[in-house]
Enzyme design. Structure first.
Site, PDB file in Angstrom:
ATOM      1  N   ASN A 124       0.887  -1.160   0.000  1.00 49.32           N
ATOM      2  CA  ASN A 124       0.000   0.000   0.000  1.00 49.32           C
ATOM      3  C   ASN A 124       0.929   1.215   0.000  1.00 49.32           C
ATOM      4  OD1 ASN A 124      -2.397  -1.530   0.274  1.00 49.32           O
ATOM      5  ND2 ASN A 124      -2.106  -1.664   2.482  1.00 49.32           N
ATOM      6  N   GLU A 178      -8.162  -3.827  -2.518  1.00 52.48           N
ATOM      7  CA  GLU A 178      -8.389  -2.996  -1.335  1.00 52.48           C
ATOM      8  C   GLU A 178      -8.172  -1.506  -1.648  1.00 52.48           C
ATOM      9  OE1 GLU A 178      -5.888  -4.945   1.653  1.00 52.48           O
ATOM     10  OE2 GLU A 178      -7.556  -6.285   2.133  1.00 52.48           O
ATOM     11  N   LYS A 197      -0.865 -15.398  -2.304  1.00 52.62           N
ATOM     12  CA  LYS A 197      -0.814 -15.788  -0.890  1.00 52.62           C
ATOM     13  C   LYS A 197      -1.076 -17.282  -0.742  1.00 52.62           C
ATOM     14  CE  LYS A 197      -2.130 -11.317   1.083  1.00 52.62           C
ATOM     15  NZ  LYS A 197      -2.923 -10.566   2.077  1.00 52.62           N
ATOM     16  N   ASP A 223      -6.578 -14.954   3.472  1.00 49.49           N
ATOM     17  CA  ASP A 223      -5.607 -13.942   3.872  1.00 49.49           C
ATOM     18  C   ASP A 223      -4.843 -14.383   5.116  1.00 49.49           C
ATOM     19  OD1 ASP A 223      -4.208 -11.655   4.223  1.00 49.49           O
ATOM     20  OD2 ASP A 223      -5.898 -10.433   4.896  1.00 49.49           O
ATOM     21  N   GLU A 229       3.440 -16.449  -1.616  1.00 47.66           N
ATOM     22  CA  GLU A 229       3.635 -15.420  -0.586  1.00 47.66           C
ATOM     23  C   GLU A 229       3.181 -15.954   0.773  1.00 47.66           C
ATOM     24  OE1 GLU A 229       1.936 -11.523  -1.505  1.00 47.66           O
ATOM     25  OE2 GLU A 229       1.781 -11.004   0.617  1.00 47.66           O
ATOM     26  N   GLU A 288       0.209 -11.406  11.675  1.00 45.48           N
ATOM     27  CA  GLU A 288      -1.014 -10.603  11.733  1.00 45.48           C
ATOM     28  C   GLU A 288      -2.185 -11.360  12.368  1.00 45.48           C
ATOM     29  OE1 GLU A 288      -2.240  -9.125   7.925  1.00 45.48           O
ATOM     30  OE2 GLU A 288      -4.050  -8.211   8.732  1.00 45.48           O
TER      31      GLU A 288
HETATM   32  O1  GCW Z   1      -4.650  -8.838   5.250  1.00 45.73           O
HETATM   33  C1  GCW Z   1      -4.539  -7.666   4.643  1.00 45.73           C
HETATM   34  C2  GCW Z   1      -3.897  -6.822   5.672  1.00 45.73           C
HETATM   35  C3  GCW Z   1      -3.483  -5.508   5.079  1.00 45.73           C
HETATM   36  C4  GCW Z   1      -2.539  -5.796   3.914  1.00 45.73           C
HETATM   37  C5  GCW Z   1      -3.271  -6.674   2.900  1.00 45.73           C
HETATM   38  C6  GCW Z   1      -2.388  -7.081   1.738  1.00 45.73           C
HETATM   39  C7  GCW Z   1      -0.730  -4.481   3.094  1.00 45.73           C
HETATM   40  O2  GCW Z   1      -4.785  -6.653   6.750  1.00 45.73           O
HETATM   41  O3  GCW Z   1      -2.847  -4.781   6.082  1.00 45.73           O
HETATM   42  O4  GCW Z   1      -2.100  -4.616   3.300  1.00 45.73           O
HETATM   43  O5  GCW Z   1      -3.694  -7.840   3.522  1.00 45.73           O
HETATM   44  O6  GCW Z   1      -1.830  -8.163   1.797  1.00 45.73           O
HETATM   45  O7  GCW Z   1      -2.268  -6.331   0.783  1.00 45.73           O
END
Ligand code: GCW
Length: 613
Positions: free
Chosen positions: A158, A240, A314, A319, A341, A347
């Site tokens: 981001n 996002e 990912k 996530d 990834e 997190e």
């Molecule tokens: O899970 C989300 C996270 C965001 C993150 C996003 C991503 C960098 O809460 O903080 O942003 O994934 O992987 O892009």
């Protein structure tokens, strides 16, 4: 300010004389290490470009001969040193990496904060600019090189102001920073903002617009003139709320290829993230199922990406939850370069307060994912400026082990854990084994006291630490468990949202079929009533209760084990204080989740343990 405790290189000298190249660094490390040992060991380095990043080590008496390419010599040198530190003796070695790009993605913002960072502030940004201690960055280079990590993406995917300027107004700073890491074989990567042409005054950022294409080409020329070995650009687009090609009616392939064309003269790559889904979903909409999203978008584009584009996926379709099946994209794209990834930053896995050693989870990924399906790996960094570089001293294990994994994904989890423990702590066999067991079991414990059986998303919204079963239930993020008084979970079979159909036939059958779906993923793939009888004879609700009681008890046992371990004072104090917080967290999860399901189902615990009304 970072210390040196908890790090696998802490037994080496703190500083190295300045070096220009990886081969020089190899020489400096080996000279210092052998001099310290005082055993009269010598070495000879022979550059052999044919070996690339790989190396061969051959001992002749007390002389260690290392052959390798440019960076291969460096990796060989570190493996000799780490091997001796582990007490393995003078061993001949031969090794080469599975993946040429072993990337670390820092989510560092230029104001010094770190998105999802749990180890303090950024190691290199503060106050909107580069701000670092060069010695610390060189030490970082040693850490990364010793783990064989060779690419560092400096800034958050981001891209927040002024980070867009990393590739324009701040090129001098970028160049200086790159120079610090170059002797450690670490190349930089930068996250870029797809709408940069707009901020530069162009009327559009449309990837098919001639002016936009020229803009990126000219920009790439300027960037690579300053940092000729820049690895490439990392891009989060149409995800996002980040800008991307969709705004102009263009596909992800068109967006990525336009950038790829600009960087190809410089041997750069474009790493394009596949973390794309509708983050404005209406919870009433039960047709849309977030895990289906990426496959729907990218499967039709398989074969459309240029050769220097890597699609970074990912590990799971959601996530980084505690338990997710492997993303079907990783299994189905055949004509696209893929990077896997993973997230070292914890997190959703305890935020480096709770213990969570990742190697067992990675093993499960590679049990399903053939290692040849992907061409590189990326990990979201868990580093920061705190005293312990990774927040929890034991979380350094995950960084070290990630490097080992990306070098050779077949490496056994127990080996990674055991090696890190031996490098980091001087313990007798019994204590060492007890610490290894503590780490190896930590993921299992965490999984038991948090969201049950692959359900996901029962966390406190936004911060993502601690339980909140209703927190995401009526929100926009496509993250629902839909628990009611009879049943819980989402039917993702062919009869349901169809997500299971995205898998190759054998896996599809495995997950779709209630007789074969692994227990820990039951509620990811199926919607089940509380009285549904599991393979072991317990009802679903009883299994949920049992797991939560057992998860908490496991943490109590972990706390006991930790208390008995003779660790260095700083590490011990930090690990114990975090363990106390973990205990409170586990208790909270246990009671909130059990009460939540008890209130819904009205079913009591068959074993009469306390569930709060
Ligand atoms: O899970 C989300 C996270 C965001 C993150 C996003 C991503 C960098 O809460 O903080 O942003 O994934 O992987 O892009």
């Amino acid at each position: 300010m970072n210390g040196f405790d908890g790090l696998w290189l802490k037994k080496l000298q703190r500083t190295l004389p300045p070096c220009e190249t990886p081969a020089e660094t190899a020489k400096a490390e080996l000279s210092a290490f052998f001099a310290d040992r005082g055993l009269g060991e010598t070495f000879a380095l022979a550059e052999d470009e044919a070996l690339g990043e790989g190396y061969r080590v051959c001992w002749e008496g007390a002389c260690c001969r290392v052959a390798g390419g440019h960076t291969g010599l460096l990796y060989g040198a570190y493996d000799v040193i780490l091997g001796l530190l582990k007490g393995e003796g003078r061993q001949d070695l031969a090794s080469a990496p599975q993946y040429p790009l072993r990337m670390l993605n820092a989510w560092d913002n230029m104001d010094g904060s770190v998105e999802r960072g749990y180890s303090g502030r950024s190691l290199w940004f503060e106050g909107g600019r580069f701000d670092y201690d060069p010695e610390r960055i060189r030490y970082l280079g040693r850490l990364l090189a010793s783990a064989h990590i060779n690419v560092l993406c400096l800034n958050n995917v981001n891209v927040h102001a002024p980070a867009q300027e990393l590739v324009s107004g701040m090129l001098g700073d970028l160049k200086a920073f790159a120079a610090l890491l170059r002797p450690f074989g670490v190349r930089l990567m930068v996250s870029i903002d797809f709408s940069l042409p707009l901020s530069a005054g162009l009327p559009t950022a449309d990837p098919l617009d001639a002016g936009v294409r020229e803009f990126w080409k000219a920009l790439a020329d300027r960037v690579w003139a300053e940092v000729p070995d820049l690895a490439g650009f990392l891009v989060k687009a149409d995800s996002e709320h980040r800008p991307g090609p969709n705004a102009y009616g263009r596909t992800h392939a068109e967006g990525a290829n336009m950038l790829a064309e600009a960087v190809v003269p410089h041997q750069g790559v474009v790493v394009w993230r596949a973390f794309v889904y509708d983050c404005m979903q209406d919870w009433r909409d039960a047709q849309t199922d977030r895990p289906c999203a990426a496959y729907k978008i990218y499967q039709p584009l398989d074969g459309d990406f240029r050769d220097n584009v890597i699609l970074q996926v990912k590990n799971g379709p959601y996530d980084f939850q505690v338990r997710e099946p492997v993303s079907p994209l990783l299994l189905s794209l055949k004509k696209t370069h893929l990077a896997l990834e993973v997230q070292l930053a914890q997190e959703y896995t305890g935020q480096q307060i709770d213990l969570y050693a990742m190697p067992p989870m990675w093993r499960e990924i590679f049990d399903v994912l053939p290692k040849e399906n992907i061409c590189s790996m990326a990990a979201v960094s868990n580093l920061g400026r705190g005293y312990f570089w990774t927040g929890h001293p034991f979380a350094a294990l995950n960084l070290y082990a990630y490097g080992r994994l990306a070098w050779q994904p077949d490496t056994e989890p127990g080996r990674m854990i055991g090696d890190w423990v031996r490098l980091t702590y001087d313990l007798n066999v019994e204590d060492r084994e007890s610490l290894c067991r503590l780490l190896a079991g930590s993921r299992n414990a965490y999984e038991k006291y948090t969201a049950p059986l692959g359900l996901c998303w029962m966390v406190v919204p936004h911060t993502h630490y601690g339980p909140c079963p209703g927190g995401y239930e009526f929100d926009l993020w496509g993250t629902y468990h839909r628990a009611d008084r009879n049943a819980v979970g989402i039917d993702r079979t062919g009869e349901g949202t169809g997500y299971a159909l995205q898998y190759p036939e054998k896996l599809h059958e495995l997950y779709e079929n209630l007789d074969t779906c692994p227990d820990e993923m039951l509620l990811f793939f199926h919607r089940l009533s509380y009285d549904w009888v599991m393979r072991d004879g317990r009802t679903l609700i009883q299994r949920i209760y049992d797991d939560h009681f057992e998860g908490y008890e496991a943490v109590r046992a972990m706390a006991e084990t930790l208390r008995a371990l003779p660790l260095p004072e700083n590490d011990k104090a930090e690990a114990e204080s975090r363990m106390q917080r973990q205990l409170r967290n586990a208790r909270e999860w246990r009671d909130v989740i059990n009460t939540f399901f008890h209130r819904l189902s009205g079913v009591s615990d068959a074993r009469g343990r306390r569930i709060y009304p």
